[in-house]
Enzyme design. Sequence first.
Site, mmCIF file in Angstrom:
data_model
loop_
_atom_site.group_PDB
_atom_site.id
_atom_site.type_symbol
_atom_site.label_atom_id
_atom_site.label_comp_id
_atom_site.label_asym_id
_atom_site.label_seq_id
_atom_site.Cartn_x
_atom_site.Cartn_y
_atom_site.Cartn_z
ATOM 1 N N ASN A 32 0.871 -1.189 0.000
ATOM 2 C CA ASN A 32 0.000 0.000 0.000
ATOM 3 C C ASN A 32 0.907 1.238 0.000
ATOM 4 O OD1 ASN A 32 -2.233 1.899 1.926
ATOM 5 N ND2 ASN A 32 -2.696 1.131 -0.092
ATOM 6 N N GLY A 36 6.028 8.198 1.301
ATOM 7 C CA GLY A 36 7.009 7.880 2.346
ATOM 8 C C GLY A 36 7.846 6.675 1.935
ATOM 9 N N HIS A 37 7.169 5.631 1.447
ATOM 10 C CA HIS A 37 7.902 4.442 0.971
ATOM 11 C C HIS A 37 8.797 4.802 -0.228
ATOM 12 C CE1 HIS A 37 4.121 2.458 2.660
ATOM 13 N NE2 HIS A 37 5.059 1.844 3.327
ATOM 14 N N GLY A 149 12.125 3.979 7.724
ATOM 15 C CA GLY A 149 11.619 5.316 7.977
ATOM 16 C C GLY A 149 11.726 5.722 9.438
ATOM 17 N N LYS A 151 9.677 7.582 10.679
ATOM 18 C CA LYS A 151 8.292 7.641 11.132
ATOM 19 C C LYS A 151 8.041 6.555 12.172
ATOM 20 C CE LYS A 151 3.774 6.728 10.572
ATOM 21 N NZ LYS A 151 3.108 5.436 10.571
ATOM 22 N N ASP A 152 8.653 5.396 11.973
ATOM 23 C CA ASP A 152 8.568 4.317 12.960
ATOM 24 C C ASP A 152 9.861 4.342 13.779
ATOM 25 O OD1 ASP A 152 6.011 2.777 12.041
ATOM 26 O OD2 ASP A 152 7.113 3.227 10.216
ATOM 27 N N GLN A 155 10.850 1.365 15.933
ATOM 28 C CA GLN A 155 11.212 0.243 15.052
ATOM 29 C C GLN A 155 12.629 0.417 14.518
ATOM 30 O OE1 GLN A 155 8.502 -1.564 11.992
ATOM 31 N NE2 GLN A 155 9.674 -0.276 10.592
ATOM 32 N N SER A 187 0.936 7.431 6.044
ATOM 33 C CA SER A 187 0.851 6.073 6.583
ATOM 34 C C SER A 187 -0.218 5.309 5.818
ATOM 35 C CB SER A 187 0.464 6.130 8.069
ATOM 36 O OG SER A 187 0.023 4.852 8.501
HETATM 37 P P1 AMP Z 1 5.273 -0.161 6.372
HETATM 38 O O1 AMP Z 1 4.871 -0.536 4.987
HETATM 39 O O2 AMP Z 1 4.291 0.698 7.084
HETATM 40 O O3 AMP Z 1 5.736 -1.349 7.188
HETATM 41 O O4 AMP Z 1 6.563 0.744 6.214
HETATM 42 C C1 AMP Z 1 7.674 0.314 5.467
HETATM 43 C C2 AMP Z 1 8.803 1.286 5.673
HETATM 44 O O5 AMP Z 1 8.385 2.580 5.242
HETATM 45 C C3 AMP Z 1 9.218 1.431 7.144
HETATM 46 O O6 AMP Z 1 10.631 1.567 7.216
HETATM 47 C C4 AMP Z 1 8.529 2.708 7.543
HETATM 48 O O7 AMP Z 1 9.162 3.375 8.614
HETATM 49 C C5 AMP Z 1 8.630 3.508 6.267
HETATM 50 N N1 AMP Z 1 7.635 4.588 6.245
HETATM 51 C C6 AMP Z 1 6.303 4.475 6.443
HETATM 52 N N2 AMP Z 1 5.706 5.682 6.400
HETATM 53 C C7 AMP Z 1 6.697 6.584 6.174
HETATM 54 C C8 AMP Z 1 6.729 8.012 6.028
HETATM 55 N N3 AMP Z 1 5.620 8.764 6.125
HETATM 56 N N4 AMP Z 1 7.922 8.600 5.794
HETATM 57 C C9 AMP Z 1 9.047 7.854 5.706
HETATM 58 N N5 AMP Z 1 9.095 6.511 5.836
HETATM 59 C C10 AMP Z 1 7.926 5.883 6.061
#
Ligand code: AMP
Length: 280
Positions: A32, A36-37, A149, A151-152, A155, A187
Amino acid sequence: MNILDSVAALRAQMTTWRQAGERIAFVPTMGNLHDGHFKLVDIAHQHADRVICSIFVNPMQFGKNEDLDKYPRTLDADIAGLTAHQADALFTPTPAIMYPRGLEVQSYVEVPLLGDLHCGASRAGHFRGVSTVVSKLFNLVQPDVACFGQKDYQQLAIIRQMVTDLSFPIEIIGVPTERAADGLALSSRNGYLSAEQRQQAPALYQILQQVKAAIVAGQHDYRALEQQAKAELTAAGFRPDYFNISHQQTLTLAQNANEPKVILAAAALGNTRLIDNLEV
Ligand code: AMP
């Protein structure tokens, strides 16, 4: 972009790149994908010759009453976005590939202390699921560098600790949070918000900014600032989970003015849990 849906295909691709002497960057995600990704992908290109992403909605990091089943899955759009950002390959394993014996009997990786705080306190087993799947993905991909990121924030701290403790030969890059124009951190879970909740959501980042300004201005009763922020979140329509002014490395509660600080917050709008953070 090569789509790799088996371990054999993944290993063959990685071997080809490694034999050509190419440096490999890895961006693990749950799909999704949003800007950010894609920022992680763009930064990954700056650190390597090849960029491989993964999309895996990891059941091990979801609690029993969490959103595993309804987590948004948008593979076609994700592939289009990754192609536009010149990702070289995408690994899309199934739960059966990642956990062939089932989750109940799966060996796991757990990072003590850091994993018990904040989100770890409210989401039992969450970070065990994250560190286990990231370890497995690191062993499968064997990248030179991996991007996560900020953002986490918790993590990212846990992954850094895990890489140090378990001697993974992988450089970890932290990437600043990508935000909407109104400040809301991008997000995948933002898609759960109703139009009204989406209007309310930027208050989380605004309150983080207010508290940062208060700390910078010299306020040092951190526990009082936390309580006040939670009251403001409640007034803005949130159900706060935690709002903690913490030490940037240990993530334990900040006690004095000299420590490098980060404000970590989690709060729900309706059924949607949002997290955000701000370094001071
Ligand atoms: P997720 O798909 O939510 O597990 O996130 C995958 C990666 O994308 C993780 O390293 C997150 O920290 C990063 N990420 C998610 N949202 C953002 C954002 N708004 N800005 C930067 N990195 C992000």
